[in-house]
Design a protein around this motif. Structure first.
Motif, mmCIF file in Angstrom:
data_model
loop_
_atom_site.group_PDB
_atom_site.id
_atom_site.type_symbol
_atom_site.label_atom_id
_atom_site.label_comp_id
_atom_site.label_asym_id
_atom_site.label_seq_id
_atom_site.Cartn_x
_atom_site.Cartn_y
_atom_site.Cartn_z
ATOM 1 N N ARG A 90 23.896 -8.139 -34.984
ATOM 2 C CA ARG A 90 23.862 -6.885 -35.725
ATOM 3 C C ARG A 90 25.246 -6.244 -35.660
ATOM 4 O O ARG A 90 25.858 -6.172 -34.594
ATOM 5 C CB ARG A 90 22.833 -5.957 -35.102
ATOM 6 C CG ARG A 90 22.564 -4.726 -35.920
ATOM 7 C CD ARG A 90 21.519 -3.845 -35.254
ATOM 8 N NE ARG A 90 21.050 -2.820 -36.177
ATOM 9 C CZ ARG A 90 20.074 -3.009 -37.050
ATOM 10 N NH1 ARG A 90 19.450 -4.164 -37.102
ATOM 11 N NH2 ARG A 90 19.695 -2.047 -37.866
ATOM 12 N N LYS A 114 23.772 -4.588 -42.817
ATOM 13 C CA LYS A 114 23.084 -5.793 -42.348
ATOM 14 C C LYS A 114 23.728 -7.003 -42.991
ATOM 15 O O LYS A 114 23.851 -7.075 -44.200
ATOM 16 C CB LYS A 114 21.611 -5.725 -42.718
ATOM 17 C CG LYS A 114 20.795 -6.824 -42.086
ATOM 18 C CD LYS A 114 19.335 -6.660 -42.370
ATOM 19 C CE LYS A 114 18.727 -5.571 -41.514
ATOM 20 N NZ LYS A 114 17.265 -5.519 -41.679
ATOM 21 N N LEU A 115 24.132 -7.941 -42.166
ATOM 22 C CA LEU A 115 24.781 -9.139 -42.704
ATOM 23 C C LEU A 115 23.785 -10.259 -42.876
ATOM 24 O O LEU A 115 22.855 -10.364 -42.112
ATOM 25 C CB LEU A 115 25.895 -9.578 -41.758
ATOM 26 C CG LEU A 115 27.063 -8.603 -41.667
ATOM 27 C CD1 LEU A 115 28.014 -9.025 -40.570
ATOM 28 C CD2 LEU A 115 27.797 -8.527 -42.978
ATOM 29 N N GLY A 123 24.093 -13.841 -37.074
ATOM 30 C CA GLY A 123 22.858 -13.238 -36.596
ATOM 31 C C GLY A 123 23.037 -11.930 -35.862
ATOM 32 O O GLY A 123 22.083 -11.199 -35.647
#
Lengths: 226, 371
Positions: A212, A225-226, A210
């Motif tokens: 950044r 963005k993961l 979650g």
């Protein structure tokens, strides 16, 4: 031969390097041959990883050749922990079977995931870094299969793909490989590129669900963005 | 007796440093008759622009939706229907969010750890990371880990699942709870403080319960103080959300340090009727310094099995004795009616002779000794 400390159970960030060592890498550019600059960049990569304690214990690297004296693409440096990773030298020779090399890299990545799982080691999404300066010389069916495989792997979130075109690389052809657009890079910036890569892998290796991840500022990879 | 709750969501150091607000949020609602408690804890995704808002809306919506199941839970008890209801509720939430924020919900992503419980039981709901653990209080005063919902993070160590993901329906987990005395709900930040991996950390949980339960009207403050402490910050710089749901029957003073879940040491004496303690292995495990959650699972399983085996054995004995009795009575009746009747001619012999008489068949064929 892998060089992995399986007693170190911290999460790993695998990174497969697909490195162009075709004949065109022998071209002189910016005070040296491209391949020499690439070799210097790899040395800088090695040193930068060793300066980051987290990256040192978590990042893993494998390297696949595109051309070079070895001929057909293969994993010439098997998965190695950053702590064991040392610089290597590549020589320019032969064609640019990039599609075949990408397929070899994808296979190596999946194999490594299995190995890590078997040893109870968690991992972040692997990175696949492709560096090339030419036009792929694969047969059309090999190239098309590689494009389909890589795009599917990208869509299935199996791998994070970064394509880097150097010098006169065929960027249009390169863009067929993956969804993320390729980046054009000046050959003389190999060292800066690998320092960036080390810092980025360090950030990924530290990341938690979650959170950044702000990668170092090298557009267009400023933020992934993961 | 209604369940009580204590809850907190404190901002983590990493969020403070980048000027972000706390992205953990919770919502707790109790039914009108105060028997059911619906508690939902959400962790907004740090890379989503409206993570805090998404977490708050998700927790508010789901707390109400779960509480609406109380009547049916009372009437029917738990069953597969809960899955249908929960999935329907989440679909409604997503529809509401889409109406409010547009089609791309990713900027409102949040994980969910929730519980819908009464004293009799209920269930835990889980999407993504975080952890939920339920404990049952035994008659001898132990708090035994009865069920746990572990983080669901998928393949990669730095990624998890959210309700806003396209594959959300494959990542909803429901775990039943039976007779809970204590339920802990934690986001991943709080989990790093109270658990070692996915195993509850005995000392930390005992300390926390002591702090929060000793003065129950100040439990929220104590919980906030605990998770705001430098020690908690050292263990995790993430936001920390935690809900404690507890039965009022558990003691205010939880024996700390050396026990896993022994609620009251004074009441905690070795039970005599549970065969589980006769096993040398489990006797060793019962040492509170060494007992682990895995052993507690083992304890429970063996406890249940021991009980079942005893009951089955008892019933089998009763049936066997009954059959034996019926067989004996039947044989006796047959002997009296059939063989006894055939032996009538010898009725005139003396009683002593009758007692030592040869078999009836021989009596019948025996020639008279005197003409």
């Amino acid at each position: 031969m892998t060089s992995i400390d399986f007693t170190n159970l911290t999460q790993r960030t695998p990174c497969a390097l697909v490195l162009d060592a075709s004949g065109s890498m022998g071209i002189q550019e910016g005070g040296g041959r491209r391949i020499d600059l690439l070799n210097q960049g790899i040395e800088a990569f090695c040193n930068a990883l060793k300066d980051d304690q987290v990256a040192l214990s978590r990042v893993q690297v494998a390297a696949i050749n595109v051309g070079g004296p070895l001929g057909a693409p293969r994993v010439f440096m098997d998965w190695t922990d950053a702590s064991e990773f040392g610089p290597f030298e590549m020589m320019p020779e032969n064609d640019t079977p990039l599609g075949e090399a990408v397929s070899v890299a994808l296979e190596a990545i999946e194999l490594q995931k299995t190995t890590l799982r078997q040893h109870g080691i968690s991992y972040t999404r692997p990175w696949l870094m492709v560096l090339t300066d030419g036009t792929p010389t694969d047969a059309p069916n090999v190239w098309n299969r590689a494009c389909a495989e890589l795009r599917k792997a990208e869509a299935d979130r199996k791998v994070e793909v970064f394509l880097v075109g150097v010098g006169q690389a065929d960027m249009r052809k390169l863009s067929e490989l993956a969804v993320r657009p390729p980046l054009a890079m000046n050959a003389v910036r190999f060292r800066e590129f690998f320092v960036w890569l080390s810092a980025s892998l360090g950030q990924i290796a530290r990341s938690v669900p979650g959170a950044r991840v702000d990668l170092p500022p090298t557009d267009p990879w400023a933020s992934v963005k993961l | 007796m209604p369940m009580q709750t204590i809850a907190v969501a404190v901002v983590g150091q990493s969020h403070l440093l980048r000027g972000a607000v706390c992205e953990d949020a919770y919502s707790i609602i109790t039914s009108d008759d105060r028997r059911w408690t619906s508690a939902v804890l959400c962790d907004g995704c740090g890379s989503s622009r409206h993570a805090a808002e998404g977490a708050q809306q998700t927790s508010n919506f789901l707390a109400k939706a779960l509480l609406q199941l109380s009547a049916r839970l009372d009437a029917e008890g738990p069953g597969e229907w809960i899955i249908d209801e929960v999935v329907t509720a989440i679909a409604s939430l997503r529809e509401d969010m889409r109406a409010a924020y547009g089609s791309d919900l990713r900027e409102y992503s949040a994980t969910v750890v929730a519980a819908m419980v009464s004293e009799k039981g209920g269930f835990m709901l889980h999407v993504g990371d975080g952890i939920a653990t339920a404990f049952t209080e035994t008659q001898d005063g132990h708090l035994i880990l009865s069920s746990q919902s572990n983080p669901k993070n998928g393949e990669y160590a730095n990624e998890t699942f959210y309700l806003t993901g396209s594959d959300w329906v494959r990542n909803v987990y429901i775990t039943p709870i039976s007779r809970p005395a204590l339920v802990l709900l934690c986001t991943d930040g709080a989990q790093d403080v109270l658990y070692e991996g996915n195993s509850p950390a005995t000392a930390q949980i005992s300390t926390l319960l002591n702090l929060c339960l000793s003065e129950r009207d100040k439990g929220d403050l104590a919980l906030e103080g605990y998770f705001s402490s430098p020690e908690a910050a050292r263990l995790s710089n993430d936001d920390k959300g935690c809900i404690i749901i507890y039965a009022t029957s558990i003691p205010t003073k939880v024996n700390s340090g050396k026990l896993i879940m022994r609620a009251n040491e004074n009441r905690a004496k070795r039970p005599t009727q549970l065969s589980v303690y006769t096993s040398p292995q489990l006797k060793a495990q019962h040492d509170p310094k060494t007992i682990q959650p895995e052993a507690l699972y083992d304890f429970q399983d063996r406890n249940i099995h021991a009980f079942d085996a005893r009951r089955v054995g008892f019933i089998a004995c009763i049936i066997f004795i009954s059959i034996l009795n019926i067989a004996l009575i039947g044989w006796g009746i047959w002997y009296i009616l059939d063989v006894g009747a055939a032996a009538i001619p010898s009725q005139n012999t003396p009683a002593s002779a009758s007692a030592s008489a040869p078999p009836p068949s021989e009596s019948i064929s025996a020639p008279p000794l005197i003409e």
